[in-house]
Scaffold this motif. Sequence first.
Motif, PDB file in Angstrom:
ATOM      1  N   ARG A 184     -22.321  53.103 -91.353  1.00 13.14           N
ATOM      2  CA  ARG A 184     -21.279  52.976 -90.331  1.00 13.14           C
ATOM      3  C   ARG A 184     -21.896  52.854 -88.932  1.00 13.14           C
ATOM      4  O   ARG A 184     -21.499  51.997 -88.138  1.00 13.14           O
ATOM      5  CB  ARG A 184     -20.337  54.178 -90.378  1.00 13.14           C
ATOM      6  CG  ARG A 184     -19.298  54.154 -89.267  1.00 13.14           C
ATOM      7  CD  ARG A 184     -18.250  55.245 -89.379  1.00 13.14           C
ATOM      8  NE  ARG A 184     -17.409  55.244 -88.202  1.00 13.14           N
ATOM      9  CZ  ARG A 184     -16.473  54.342 -87.950  1.00 13.14           C
ATOM     10  NH1 ARG A 184     -16.254  53.367 -88.813  1.00 13.14           N
ATOM     11  NH2 ARG A 184     -15.753  54.393 -86.853  1.00 13.14           N
ATOM     12  N   ALA A 185     -22.867  53.710 -88.632  1.00 10.81           N
ATOM     13  CA  ALA A 185     -23.495  53.690 -87.309  1.00 10.81           C
ATOM     14  C   ALA A 185     -24.131  52.330 -87.024  1.00 10.81           C
ATOM     15  O   ALA A 185     -23.998  51.783 -85.924  1.00 10.81           O
ATOM     16  CB  ALA A 185     -24.544  54.792 -87.214  1.00 10.81           C
ATOM     17  N   GLY A 186     -24.809  51.775 -88.035  1.00 10.71           N
ATOM     18  CA  GLY A 186     -25.457  50.481 -87.858  1.00 10.71           C
ATOM     19  C   GLY A 186     -24.463  49.357 -87.644  1.00 10.71           C
ATOM     20  O   GLY A 186     -24.638  48.511 -86.761  1.00 10.71           O
ATOM     21  N   VAL A 187     -23.403  49.350 -88.448  1.00 10.19           N
ATOM     22  CA  VAL A 187     -22.397  48.288 -88.345  1.00 10.19           C
ATOM     23  C   VAL A 187     -21.643  48.385 -87.019  1.00 10.19           C
ATOM     24  O   VAL A 187     -21.384  47.369 -86.359  1.00 10.19           O
ATOM     25  CB  VAL A 187     -21.420  48.347 -89.539  1.00 10.19           C
ATOM     26  CG1 VAL A 187     -20.241  47.390 -89.332  1.00 10.19           C
ATOM     27  CG2 VAL A 187     -22.150  48.010 -90.833  1.00 10.19           C
ATOM     28  N   GLU A 195     -19.967  42.259 -79.197  1.00 11.05           N
ATOM     29  CA  GLU A 195     -18.708  42.325 -78.431  1.00 11.05           C
ATOM     30  C   GLU A 195     -17.527  41.849 -79.275  1.00 11.05           C
ATOM     31  O   GLU A 195     -16.679  41.068 -78.831  1.00 11.05           O
ATOM     32  CB  GLU A 195     -18.823  41.507 -77.142  1.00 11.05           C
ATOM     33  CG  GLU A 195     -19.906  42.027 -76.208  1.00 11.05           C
ATOM     34  CD  GLU A 195     -20.002  41.238 -74.908  1.00 11.05           C
ATOM     35  OE1 GLU A 195     -19.418  40.129 -74.830  1.00 11.05           O
ATOM     36  OE2 GLU A 195     -20.654  41.726 -73.972  1.00 11.05           O
ATOM     37  N   SER A 196     -17.486  42.345 -80.502  1.00 12.96           N
ATOM     38  CA  SER A 196     -16.435  41.937 -81.437  1.00 12.96           C
ATOM     39  C   SER A 196     -15.141  42.709 -81.185  1.00 12.96           C
ATOM     40  O   SER A 196     -15.152  43.760 -80.538  1.00 12.96           O
ATOM     41  CB  SER A 196     -16.896  42.204 -82.874  1.00 12.96           C
ATOM     42  OG  SER A 196     -16.618  43.547 -83.244  1.00 12.96           O
ATOM     43  N   SER A 209     -11.394  47.424 -88.343  1.00 11.49           N
ATOM     44  CA  SER A 209     -10.442  46.339 -88.574  1.00 11.49           C
ATOM     45  C   SER A 209     -10.192  45.549 -87.297  1.00 11.49           C
ATOM     46  O   SER A 209     -10.403  46.044 -86.188  1.00 11.49           O
ATOM     47  CB  SER A 209      -9.107  46.901 -89.086  1.00 11.49           C
ATOM     48  OG  SER A 209      -9.277  47.566 -90.313  1.00 11.49           O
ATOM     49  N   ALA A 210      -9.723  44.319 -87.493  1.00 12.19           N
ATOM     50  CA  ALA A 210      -9.347  43.469 -86.362  1.00 12.19           C
ATOM     51  C   ALA A 210      -8.374  42.411 -86.854  1.00 12.19           C
ATOM     52  O   ALA A 210      -8.503  41.921 -87.983  1.00 12.19           O
ATOM     53  CB  ALA A 210     -10.573  42.808 -85.748  1.00 12.19           C
ATOM     54  N   PRO A 211      -7.389  42.052 -86.034  1.00 11.29           N
ATOM     55  CA  PRO A 211      -6.474  40.971 -86.407  1.00 11.29           C
ATOM     56  C   PRO A 211      -7.258  39.676 -86.601  1.00 11.29           C
ATOM     57  O   PRO A 211      -8.177  39.375 -85.834  1.00 11.29           O
ATOM     58  CB  PRO A 211      -5.532  40.868 -85.204  1.00 11.29           C
ATOM     59  CG  PRO A 211      -5.612  42.214 -84.546  1.00 11.29           C
ATOM     60  CD  PRO A 211      -7.030  42.658 -84.738  1.00 11.29           C
ATOM     61  N   ILE A 212      -6.886  38.929 -87.612  1.00  8.68           N
ATOM     62  CA  ILE A 212      -7.630  37.723 -87.947  1.00  8.68           C
ATOM     63  C   ILE A 212      -7.646  36.723 -86.789  1.00  8.68           C
ATOM     64  O   ILE A 212      -8.654  36.046 -86.545  1.00  8.68           O
ATOM     65  CB  ILE A 212      -7.044  37.086 -89.236  1.00  8.68           C
ATOM     66  CG1 ILE A 212      -8.011  36.061 -89.810  1.00  8.68           C
ATOM     67  CG2 ILE A 212      -5.677  36.479 -88.991  1.00  8.68           C
ATOM     68  CD1 ILE A 212      -7.626  35.607 -91.215  1.00  8.68           C
ATOM     69  N   LEU A 221     -15.628  31.870 -79.248  1.00  8.87           N
ATOM     70  CA  LEU A 221     -16.302  32.181 -77.985  1.00  8.87           C
ATOM     71  C   LEU A 221     -17.815  32.242 -78.180  1.00  8.87           C
ATOM     72  O   LEU A 221     -18.583  31.739 -77.355  1.00  8.87           O
ATOM     73  CB  LEU A 221     -15.785  33.513 -77.435  1.00  8.87           C
ATOM     74  CG  LEU A 221     -16.294  33.938 -76.055  1.00  8.87           C
ATOM     75  CD1 LEU A 221     -15.897  32.911 -75.004  1.00  8.87           C
ATOM     76  CD2 LEU A 221     -15.740  35.310 -75.689  1.00  8.87           C
ATOM     77  N   ILE A 222     -18.240  32.864 -79.286  1.00 14.49           N
ATOM     78  CA  ILE A 222     -19.674  32.922 -79.600  1.00 14.49           C
ATOM     79  C   ILE A 222     -20.226  31.509 -79.761  1.00 14.49           C
ATOM     80  O   ILE A 222     -21.288  31.168 -79.242  1.00 14.49           O
ATOM     81  CB  ILE A 222     -19.923  33.738 -80.890  1.00 14.49           C
ATOM     82  CG1 ILE A 222     -19.692  35.227 -80.628  1.00 14.49           C
ATOM     83  CG2 ILE A 222     -21.346  33.517 -81.405  1.00 14.49           C
ATOM     84  CD1 ILE A 222     -19.900  36.108 -81.843  1.00 14.49           C
TER      85      ILE A 222
END
Length: 245
Positions: A184-187, A195-196, A209-212, A221-222
């Motif tokens: 978890r710490a690494g991810v 900057e996800s 989690s994040a909205p698709i 952006l990346i």
Amino acid sequence: MGVFEDMREAGVEANTVTYNTLIAACANARKHEKAMGVFEDMREAEVKADTVTYSTLITACANAGKHEEAMGVFEDMREAGVKPDTVTYTLAINLLWCLAKYDSAVLEAERVFTNVLFKENGSTQLVYKLDLHDQTSGSAQSLVIIWLAKLAEHLPSHSTPGTELTIITGYGKHSKVLGASSVRAGVVDLLRTLESPFMTPSHNKGCLSAPIGEVQQWLKLIRAKSKADVGFVEDMLSILRQTHS
């Protein structure tokens, strides 16, 4: 080790299991030099080392911060014709990551763990929940990068509102310190560096989690910031190298 000496004095020959037990005891005591010494004794006695032998030695060296030495053990394993298992590969990929050999780590992770990224074997449909429970920190981060790169290429332009992408890391339930999950710490560190939009939901500390739609915009952006047409994996690794240089 006293029992081992008693066995020798009694003329009882040690086998692979005996040596593996001794190596594991040294590894658990964080005495990697003794573990390597037992391994040398094993070689001199012409007792065949197996996958467990090498995996335990790699762990012993890695726990002592001897990452190059641990990689040497992994290479010895291959040269000896002993086939690595899933655990050994996660350890090796973690070593590559610790040595900042990100390209090699990602390549190895994609080669070995591609099935984790898809809903079923032979499928081309990517999972929307990436389960990293059985990974090490380095192999988990490598898989996250591969998964995100594939999502960037294959996500539909229009998705159902409310659809989320989830990364399951666990939160250290079985660690010595609750909440102390190296995966978890690494991810979390990786996603923060990139900057996800991934966040820890209040109802589940063991995932991100994040909205698709937000992930799609972030990946675009990346891509837009990239100075060369090198692909999403290299884009993300480039950000990582710049941050850790």
